[in-house]
Design a protein around this motif. Structure first.
Motif, PDB file in Angstrom:
ATOM      1  N   GLN A   1       0.814  -1.222   0.000  1.00 38.25           N
ATOM      2  CA  GLN A   1       0.000   0.000   0.000  1.00 38.25           C
ATOM      3  C   GLN A   1       0.851   1.278   0.000  1.00 38.25           C
ATOM      4  N   ALA A   2       1.895   1.307   0.817  1.00 41.67           N
ATOM      5  CA  ALA A   2       2.755   2.502   0.873  1.00 41.67           C
ATOM      6  C   ALA A   2       3.449   2.720  -0.472  1.00 41.67           C
ATOM      7  N   SER A   3       3.882   1.623  -1.109  1.00 38.90           N
ATOM      8  CA  SER A   3       4.527   1.727  -2.428  1.00 38.90           C
ATOM      9  C   SER A   3       3.542   2.243  -3.472  1.00 38.90           C
ATOM     10  N   TYR A   4       2.299   1.775  -3.387  1.00 37.79           N
ATOM     11  CA  TYR A   4       1.267   2.259  -4.310  1.00 37.79           C
ATOM     12  C   TYR A   4       1.042   3.763  -4.136  1.00 37.79           C
ATOM     13  N   ARG A   5       0.964   4.206  -2.884  1.00 35.89           N
ATOM     14  CA  ARG A   5       0.737   5.636  -2.632  1.00 35.89           C
ATOM     15  C   ARG A   5       1.875   6.467  -3.220  1.00 35.89           C
ATOM     16  N   ALA A   6       3.091   5.983  -3.058  1.00 34.77           N
ATOM     17  CA  ALA A   6       4.251   6.701  -3.597  1.00 34.77           C
ATOM     18  C   ALA A   6       4.221   6.693  -5.126  1.00 34.77           C
ATOM     19  N   ALA A   7       3.899   5.544  -5.706  1.00 30.16           N
ATOM     20  CA  ALA A   7       3.925   5.395  -7.165  1.00 30.16           C
ATOM     21  C   ALA A   7       2.817   6.190  -7.854  1.00 30.16           C
ATOM     22  N   TYR A   8       1.667   6.296  -7.196  1.00 36.08           N
ATOM     23  CA  TYR A   8       0.498   6.934  -7.820  1.00 36.08           C
ATOM     24  C   TYR A   8       0.138   8.280  -7.197  1.00 36.08           C
ATOM     25  N   ASP A   9       1.145   9.074  -6.848  1.00 37.51           N
ATOM     26  CA  ASP A   9       0.881  10.438  -6.354  1.00 37.51           C
ATOM     27  C   ASP A   9      -0.201  10.476  -5.285  1.00 37.51           C
ATOM     28  N   HIS A  10      -0.104   9.558  -4.326  1.00 38.42           N
ATOM     29  CA  HIS A  10      -1.081   9.481  -3.226  1.00 38.42           C
ATOM     30  C   HIS A  10      -2.526   9.444  -3.726  1.00 38.42           C
ATOM     31  N   PHE A  11      -2.698   8.777  -4.852  1.00 40.69           N
ATOM     32  CA  PHE A  11      -4.032   8.571  -5.436  1.00 40.69           C
ATOM     33  C   PHE A  11      -4.781   9.881  -5.674  1.00 40.69           C
TER      34      PHE A  11
END
Length: 197
Positions: free
Chosen positions: A60-70
């Motif tokens: 989840q933390a990696s996703y937030r970083a990768a996708y501009d915090h959604f």
């Protein structure tokens, strides 16, 4: 039923993994009304397709970083170069369909809310605006999806979202507290019910 069976017990699906237990105890089933938090959760639930939720939770933390915090505004502008960089990111699920689905969902989100309507209100309308309180005694009673989930899934697809089949949508509804599917023996059942009132 002996007294042993009446002891409070966590829902069995979270097992003993500390991350999963914390998610069960603090997040799952808590009513979420923030549109952007709901958008993030819907996107992450779509990433789960064919995998376990724990796999996504760990990323989840990696996703937030990768996708501009959604941030849907930013994600909607992603181009092919950005897609390729995401496909090279070991912190997320590197599947082109799944990467593109978050971009597509961001654009659908902006389209849906372009007239000032609330994404949260749109989603919560499928449960009449307040959580459905279920009273399951055993895990086997909990459905995989419901008519409400099917209706939400159809509406989201009409709006252009993808990776939003009824099963994914129902998992999303459970997690965001639109339904209270904690078992009645679980201490969180009463706690989540109280949050709904």
């Amino acid at each position: 039923m002996n007294s042993h069976d009446m002891r409070p017990q966590r829902c069995p699906w979270c097992g003993n993994d500390p991350l999963y237990v914390a998610y069960h105890d603090r997040v799952w089933g808590v009513p979420e009304y923030d549109s952007l938090a709901l958008f993030e959760k819907l996107c992450l639930d779509g990433q789960q397709a064919g995998l376990s939720w724990l796999t996504i939770l760990k990323k989840q933390a990696s996703y937030r970083a990768a996708y501009d915090h959604f941030d849907p505004q930013k994600i909607a502008r992603y181009d092919e170069q950005k897609i390729l960089s995401l496909l090279g990111d070991p912190g997320i699920i590197r599947n082109r369909l799944k990467v593109e689905s978050i971009i597509r969902n961001a654009r659908s989100y902006l389209q849906l809310t372009s007239d000032g309507s609330s994404f949260s209100d749109f989603l919560w309308s499928f449960v009449g605006g307040s959580p459905i309180q279920n009273n399951w005694k055993v895990f086997e009673q909990v459905p995989v999806f419901t008519p409400e989930a099917e209706a939400m899934s159809r509406a989201l697809k009409r709006e252009g979202f993808n990776f939003v089949g009824p099963t994914i949508v129902y998992a999303f509804m459970q997690a965001t507290g639109m339904v209270n599917d904690h078992l009645v023996c679980c201490p969180r059942h009463a706690e989540c019910r109280a949050l709904a009132n």
